[in-house]
Scaffold this motif. Structure first.
Motif, PDB file in Angstrom:
ATOM      1  N   SER A 279      58.706 160.008  19.703  1.00 58.35           N
ATOM      2  CA  SER A 279      58.285 161.204  20.107  1.00 58.35           C
ATOM      3  C   SER A 279      58.371 161.754  21.481  1.00 58.35           C
ATOM      4  N   GLN A 280      58.622 160.807  22.526  1.00 61.39           N
ATOM      5  CA  GLN A 280      59.125 161.417  23.700  1.00 61.39           C
ATOM      6  C   GLN A 280      60.377 162.190  23.598  1.00 61.39           C
ATOM      7  N   ILE A 281      61.247 161.823  22.990  1.00 61.84           N
ATOM      8  CA  ILE A 281      62.586 162.633  22.926  1.00 61.84           C
ATOM      9  C   ILE A 281      62.236 163.960  22.190  1.00 61.84           C
ATOM     10  N   ALA A 282      61.617 163.754  20.996  1.00 59.92           N
ATOM     11  CA  ALA A 282      61.092 165.069  20.434  1.00 59.92           C
ATOM     12  C   ALA A 282      60.460 165.989  21.350  1.00 59.92           C
ATOM     13  N   ALA A 283      59.596 165.580  22.212  1.00 63.94           N
ATOM     14  CA  ALA A 283      58.774 166.359  23.102  1.00 63.94           C
ATOM     15  C   ALA A 283      59.901 167.072  24.348  1.00 63.94           C
ATOM     16  N   THR A 364      57.972 175.302  32.023  1.00 62.42           N
ATOM     17  CA  THR A 364      57.412 173.701  31.521  1.00 62.42           C
ATOM     18  C   THR A 364      55.807 173.903  31.484  1.00 62.42           C
ATOM     19  N   ALA A 365      55.215 174.330  32.642  1.00 62.00           N
ATOM     20  CA  ALA A 365      53.858 174.413  32.763  1.00 62.00           C
ATOM     21  C   ALA A 365      53.343 175.220  31.590  1.00 62.00           C
ATOM     22  N   TYR A 366      53.746 175.999  31.110  1.00 63.84           N
ATOM     23  CA  TYR A 366      53.326 177.058  30.056  1.00 63.84           C
ATOM     24  C   TYR A 366      53.510 176.208  28.588  1.00 63.84           C
ATOM     25  N   THR A 367      54.399 175.672  28.479  1.00 64.23           N
ATOM     26  CA  THR A 367      54.767 174.808  27.458  1.00 64.23           C
ATOM     27  C   THR A 367      53.580 173.822  27.077  1.00 64.23           C
ATOM     28  N   VAL A 368      53.220 172.990  28.242  1.00 67.89           N
ATOM     29  CA  VAL A 368      52.246 172.198  28.229  1.00 67.89           C
ATOM     30  C   VAL A 368      50.904 172.829  27.815  1.00 67.89           C
ATOM     31  N   ALA A 369      50.644 173.860  28.479  1.00 70.45           N
ATOM     32  CA  ALA A 369      49.359 174.356  28.367  1.00 70.45           C
ATOM     33  C   ALA A 369      49.143 174.995  27.029  1.00 70.45           C
ATOM     34  N   THR A 370      50.126 175.474  26.431  1.00 70.23           N
ATOM     35  CA  THR A 370      50.089 176.027  25.039  1.00 70.23           C
ATOM     36  C   THR A 370      50.166 174.884  24.004  1.00 70.23           C
ATOM     37  N   ASN A 371      50.800 173.915  24.210  1.00 69.82           N
ATOM     38  CA  ASN A 371      50.450 172.465  23.267  1.00 69.82           C
ATOM     39  C   ASN A 371      49.733 171.510  23.841  1.00 69.82           C
ATOM     40  N   ALA A 372      48.585 171.749  24.401  1.00 67.90           N
ATOM     41  CA  ALA A 372      47.757 170.939  25.281  1.00 67.90           C
ATOM     42  C   ALA A 372      47.451 169.538  24.427  1.00 67.90           C
ATOM     43  N   ARG A 373      46.756 169.851  23.020  1.00 69.31           N
ATOM     44  CA  ARG A 373      46.407 168.856  22.243  1.00 69.31           C
ATOM     45  C   ARG A 373      47.572 167.785  21.845  1.00 69.31           C
ATOM     46  N   ARG A 374      48.744 168.417  21.733  1.00 66.72           N
ATOM     47  CA  ARG A 374      50.046 167.559  21.293  1.00 66.72           C
ATOM     48  C   ARG A 374      50.357 166.591  22.554  1.00 66.72           C
ATOM     49  N   PHE A 375      50.477 167.117  23.634  1.00 64.91           N
ATOM     50  CA  PHE A 375      50.696 166.223  24.664  1.00 64.91           C
ATOM     51  C   PHE A 375      49.910 165.212  25.043  1.00 64.91           C
ATOM     52  N   LEU A 376      48.691 165.450  24.917  1.00 65.83           N
ATOM     53  CA  LEU A 376      47.557 164.553  25.254  1.00 65.83           C
ATOM     54  C   LEU A 376      47.584 163.582  23.981  1.00 65.83           C
ATOM     55  N   THR A 377      47.579 164.075  22.797  1.00 65.73           N
ATOM     56  CA  THR A 377      47.793 162.988  21.635  1.00 65.73           C
ATOM     57  C   THR A 377      48.903 162.086  21.845  1.00 65.73           C
ATOM     58  N   ASP A 378      50.013 162.612  22.082  1.00 66.76           N
ATOM     59  CA  ASP A 378      51.467 161.857  22.315  1.00 66.76           C
ATOM     60  C   ASP A 378      51.013 160.705  23.450  1.00 66.76           C
ATOM     61  N   TYR A 379      50.438 161.297  24.393  1.00 68.04           N
ATOM     62  CA  TYR A 379      50.449 160.313  25.649  1.00 68.04           C
ATOM     63  C   TYR A 379      49.453 159.501  25.136  1.00 68.04           C
ATOM     64  N   ALA A 380      48.252 159.594  24.721  1.00 68.83           N
ATOM     65  CA  ALA A 380      47.456 158.527  24.319  1.00 68.83           C
ATOM     66  C   ALA A 380      47.885 157.568  23.126  1.00 68.83           C
ATOM     67  N   ASP A 381      48.749 157.985  22.441  1.00 70.91           N
ATOM     68  CA  ASP A 381      49.481 157.167  21.370  1.00 70.91           C
ATOM     69  C   ASP A 381      50.343 156.146  21.904  1.00 70.91           C
ATOM     70  N   TYR A 382      51.097 156.840  22.851  1.00 71.65           N
ATOM     71  CA  TYR A 382      52.127 155.853  23.589  1.00 71.65           C
ATOM     72  C   TYR A 382      51.270 154.896  24.528  1.00 71.65           C
ATOM     73  N   ARG A 383      50.384 155.204  25.102  1.00 72.14           N
ATOM     74  CA  ARG A 383      49.691 154.130  25.771  1.00 72.14           C
ATOM     75  C   ARG A 383      48.935 153.096  24.639  1.00 72.14           C
ATOM     76  N   ARG A 384      48.355 153.618  23.684  1.00 68.03           N
ATOM     77  CA  ARG A 384      47.653 152.566  22.645  1.00 68.03           C
ATOM     78  C   ARG A 384      48.455 151.623  22.128  1.00 68.03           C
ATOM     79  N   SER A 385      49.609 152.519  21.768  1.00 70.74           N
ATOM     80  CA  SER A 385      50.616 151.394  21.034  1.00 70.74           C
ATOM     81  C   SER A 385      51.119 150.330  21.681  1.00 70.74           C
ATOM     82  N   ALA A 386      51.408 150.420  23.149  1.00 66.11           N
ATOM     83  CA  ALA A 386      51.745 149.392  24.202  1.00 66.11           C
ATOM     84  C   ALA A 386      50.637 148.518  24.233  1.00 66.11           C
ATOM     85  N   ALA A 387      49.577 148.963  24.359  1.00 66.72           N
ATOM     86  CA  ALA A 387      48.272 148.148  24.625  1.00 66.72           C
ATOM     87  C   ALA A 387      47.770 147.387  23.358  1.00 66.72           C
ATOM     88  N   THR A 388      48.202 147.778  22.250  1.00 67.77           N
ATOM     89  CA  THR A 388      48.091 146.998  20.902  1.00 67.77           C
ATOM     90  C   THR A 388      49.373 146.012  20.520  1.00 67.77           C
TER      91      THR A 388
END
Length: 880
Positions: A279-283, A364-388
């Motif tokens: 997912s990071q490579i896709a982002a 870059t800043a604009y891409t993050v802002a226009t895909n805010a939910r995706r980047f937040l979700t990917d980040y949360a999933d990354y951290r959760r998958s490691a924590a679990t």
């Protein structure tokens, strides 16, 4: 100040265009701008890209912007450089987001914990992502910092700009404008000093030709883009702590490269660290496509997926990736001044670089802002998958009975990176192993679990397909595509015992700033012993000697009472240090070191203090070759380790001055890696020989060993080896002219061997950790019961010293045992086996010491600190 005129008609035209454009154009992009926000021209005196802003100007302008828009920007000082310059970042957001900025920061911290999906979703609904844009980690990669100033102005001053409004409404942008102000200042001063009536575009002119050590590095001459997990430098320690505070979803590191290139941006090249997810490579792909569109719009060529990989976890893109962000390195072709004339006659301007970095970081800043939910979700999933546990389960246990000070420091270094570390007191046991002094536990199941694995796994494998590709390239005489080291296992580099255990638990949390516990004992009737077993013990001895205490070091192990001490251990007797042993213990407590009471001078085994194998130590006076001919990275790292970690000052002497210097005032002379022979000249090489002849300890690193062999007599009777994998047949004379030995070519491998250059050096190693074997009958290996793990890179292999000529104090292990971590070419493994890593040879009344590889590389090989200390502190006591 010398004003400049660029010597190219095209540049004069570009400058005229810039000068004739309305002031709004100084924002790089046209638009309507708030006049209350000061322009760079108004505050500093030049427009963006017109001049190279000095570090002080960068700070001044950022402060002016913050003062003009306090509802949208805050400045935070996160570190101070060695030379006292503040490092700052700007938090930029809409007034509404700035009003709740602490809540946004807290939300990102909560997501970093690896929350369950429902809890994470609630946060994602209410918060906005953080985009971190950093510039100028290499001080001579200059355009990025001015791009940062231009972007900050643009975000604050733009009115009615849909792109800016979207960025500020849907994200928080953090801009770090100058990560290496000491290096940038060095560059700016050197290029200004070289200017005359006009500014030159010829890349061979002085304003493009930086004097040693150049502006790339910081004060201690470190490459700060390799220091993210080593955390040796204040700039990096502050930055890592700041990034941890904000947990950005995207982290950009803006660089420069050679002026003949174009622009690089991710997606990255292979190899990619296995702890980076799909997912990071896709982002990266998403960001790359949008950045490409922005560059296409201004006609700027670029490339992707070449050269710059994401395997080594110490870069400014890969370390954030291991934390769940999308890390990206941007590389702009550098004018290395105001203009750079390319071989085809075209001219790259400084303003081009400023424009391009402005363009991609804004996109870059604009891409993050226009895909805010995706980047937040990917980040949360990354951290959760490691924590679990998706990154692995169990805990790494760091034994506190082995190299305790280094183990304790490693735990704190991990904690500074946001990694949870638990401390378990001893005696304890886990997974069938006893830990008499306790251990540090580092769980894999945490939000930083993939970073944990990358740093503490003994081996991170290169992808098999990539190895096959590189072997195929080498078979066609093409260079391999490995960009940096293939090994960095922190336990191996620190010389500590790290074991993976599935059942360990309990303990208390270890804070990054927790003081190191000491293990001191009240002085015995005879004195105190400082065991020679880790870096903290070296620092204690060094500081005690500098304070005027007297210690005696044993070249052999000894036993007194029920305790045994390794070679090199130092005894501070009550008689020689009347009333001052409590001072020694006070030093030990400040360092976190260890002392043992010694009741009597009697020993049950080993030499007594009156033996010839025991030497009285003195604080060594250490000099170092400095300047032309010496690698800045080697000089800086060696000086840093000796001064900042081991506590001994180093006096740098320029190579051109060495033949005139009074070297008799020094006990040790260090010759860092490099090629100093030309800078030294015959008289300088003779001065080195005379220094050793008169009783000094001369220590040479890597390629500099060859400089010691250029006089009438080789100071170290060793030579670099050519590749053993190439043909060695030689021509022979005959009546018909030169002939060569006949051959039969039976296979393609035989053919390749036959056409190989007989004088070729071995292939270049990008960096691996190798096992060694010690020679126990020399003080240079004191403190080691077994050979330490060392780093090797490049292609330098030395022949061993002959018996009776010198000592091969540390040598590489046998072929099958050589590789400790990383990757090594098969022919290098076979040829390096049994060859020397550390050599010594007496010369007159002194000693010449040679390290085949730099033991201080990047300051992160603290497991080799005792080898360095043996050369600079223990050895001088046995000579001069």
């Amino acid at each position: 100040m010398i004003r400049h005129t660029i010597v190219r008609a095209a540049l004069l035209g570009a400058a005229s265009l810039l000068a004739s454009a309305p002031l709004a154009a100084q924002s790089i992009l046209p638009g309507t701008f708030d006049p209350a926000i000061p322009e760079l021209q108004q505050v500093i005196g030049h427009a963006p890209g017109e001049e190279i802003s000095a570090p002080a100007d960068v700070l001044t302008y950022m402060e002016a912007l913050a003062a003009a828009a306090p509802d949208r920007v805050r400045l935070v000082e996160y570190a101070e450089s060695w030379e006292g310059r503040p490092l700052i970042y700007a938090i930029i957001a809409s007034p509404e987001n700035m009003a709740r900025i602490d809540a946004i920061k807290a939300d990102m911290g909560e997501l970093s914990r690896g929350l369950a999906p429902a809890d994470a979703s609630a946060i994602i609904e209410r918060t906005v992502p953080v985009t971190w844009l950093s510039y100028g980690v290499h001080g001579d990669e200059i355009s990025s910092s001015d791009a940062a100033l231009a972007l900050t102005y643009h975000l604050l001053a733009s009115e009615g700009d849909a792109t800016v409004d979207t960025i500020l409404a849907n994200s928080v942008v953090i801009i770090d404008p100058s990560q290496n102000p000491d290096g940038r200042n060095r560059f700016v001063q050197s290029t200004l000093a070289a200017r005359g009536l006009v500014s030159q575009a010829d890349p061979d002119t002085a304003e493009h030709d930086q004097p040693w050590p150049g502006g790339r590095v910081n004060h201690y001459l470190f490459d700060l883009n390799r220091d993210w997990f080593a955390l040796t430098q204040p700039e990096t320690r502050g930055k890592v702590a700041a990034v941890r505070d904000w947990q950005p979803v995207v982290f950009v590191d803006a660089h420069e490269m050679g002026g003949d290139s174009t622009y690089f941006m991710p997606p990255v090249a292979n190899p990619i660290n296995p702890n980076i997810t799909q997912s990071q490579i896709a982002a990266q792909e998403l960001l790359g496509r949008n950045n490409a569109a922005a560059l296409d719009a201004i006609g700027q060529p670029y490339y992707t997926r070449e050269v710059f990989d994401a395997f080594y976890p110490g870069y400014g893109d890969s370390w954030p990736m291991m934390n769940g962000a999308i890390g990206m390195t941007f590389e702009q072709a550098s004018a290395r001044g105001l203009a750079y004339e390319r071989p085809d006659g075209s001219v790259l301007t400084y303003r081009d670089g400023v424009r391009n970095h402005f363009t991609t970081t804004l996109a870059t800043a604009y891409t993050v802002a226009t895909n805010a939910r995706r980047f937040l979700t990917d980040y949360a999933d990354y951290r959760r998958s490691a924590a679990t546990g998706e990154a692995g389960r169990g805990s790494y246990l760091i034994d506190l009975a082995s190299r305790r000070w280094n183990a304790e420091q490693l735990g704190r270094r991990l904690a500074l990176q946001g990694i949870a570390v638990r401390q378990v007191g001893g005696p304890a046991s886990a997974c069938g192993k006893s830990y008499p002094q306790g251990y540090l536990a580092v769980p894999r199941e945490q939000g930083t679990g993939r970073l944990v694995r990358s740093l503490l796994d003994e081996q991170t494998d290169l992808p098999a397909f990539f190895v096959d590709e590189q072997e195929d390239r080498r078979s066609r005489d093409l260079p391999h595509e490995l960009y940096d080291s293939t090994a960095w296992s922190l336990g191996l580099m620190s010389g500590v015992d790290v074991t993976l255990c599935g059942t360990a638990g309990g303990g208390t949390a270890l804070a990054a700033d927790a003081p190191l516990p000491d293990r001191t004992e009240a002085p015995g009737a005879f004195g105190l012993v400082v065991p020679w077993n880790d870096s903290g013990q070296v620092r204690l001895v060094a500081e005690a000697l500098r304070a005027g205490l007297t210690g005696r070091s044993s070249a052999e192990a000894f036993t007194t009472g029920d305790r045994s001490y390794p070679r090199g251990s130092v005894v501070f007797t009550a008689a020689a240090n009347a009333g001052r042993l409590d001072e020694l213990n006070a030093l030990a407590r400040s360092i976190g070191a260890e002392t043992h009471a010694m009741a009597s001078g009697w020993v049950e085994d080993g030499p007594n203090l009156g033996s010839d194998s025991v030497a009285v130590l003195a604080a060594p006076s250490i000099a170092m070759l400095w300047d032309d001919g010496v690698s800045p990275l080697s000089a800086g790292a060696l000086r840093y380790v000796i001064e900042q970690r081991l506590g001994m000052p180093v006096a740098p002497i320029r190579t051109g001055k060495i033949s005139e210097a009074d070297l008799g005032r020094y006990d040790v002379l260090l010759v860092p890696d490099g090629n100093p022979a030309r800078a030294l000249g015959a008289s300088g090489v003779a001065a080195l020989a005379s220094f050793a002849e008169d009783g000094g300890v001369l220590v040479a690193i890597g390629r500099s060993i060859t400089a010691l062999n250029r006089g009438e007599e080789a100071l170290l009777a060793t030579r670099p080896e050519t590749s053993a994998a190439t043909r060695n047949a030689k021509e022979k004379p005959s009546d018909d002219g030169p002939v060569t030995q006949g051959t039969e070519i039976a296979t393609l491998a035989d053919y390749r061997h036959l056409i190989g250059n007989p004088e070729a050096m071995p292939d270049v190693l990008p960096g691996a950790l190798l096992n060694t074997v010690i020679e126990p009958d020399t003080i240079l290996s004191a403190g080691y019961e077994a050979g330490p793990v060392v780093n090797a890179d490049g292609n330098l292999i030395f022949s061993p010293l002959a018996r009776g000529t010198g000592t091969n104090a540390v040598r590489y292990a046998a072929p099958d045992d050589l590789l400790a971590s990383g990757f090594i070419w098969g022919e290098n493994r076979r040829q390096m086996a049994f060859k020397p890593y550390l050599m010594s040879q007496e010369h007159g009344d002194g000693l010449v010491v040679g390290f085949a590889q730099d033991p201080s590389t990047r300051g992160y090989l603290d497991g080799l600190d005792l080898l360095i200390a043996n050369a600079v502190l223990q050895a001088p006591a046995r000579y001069r």
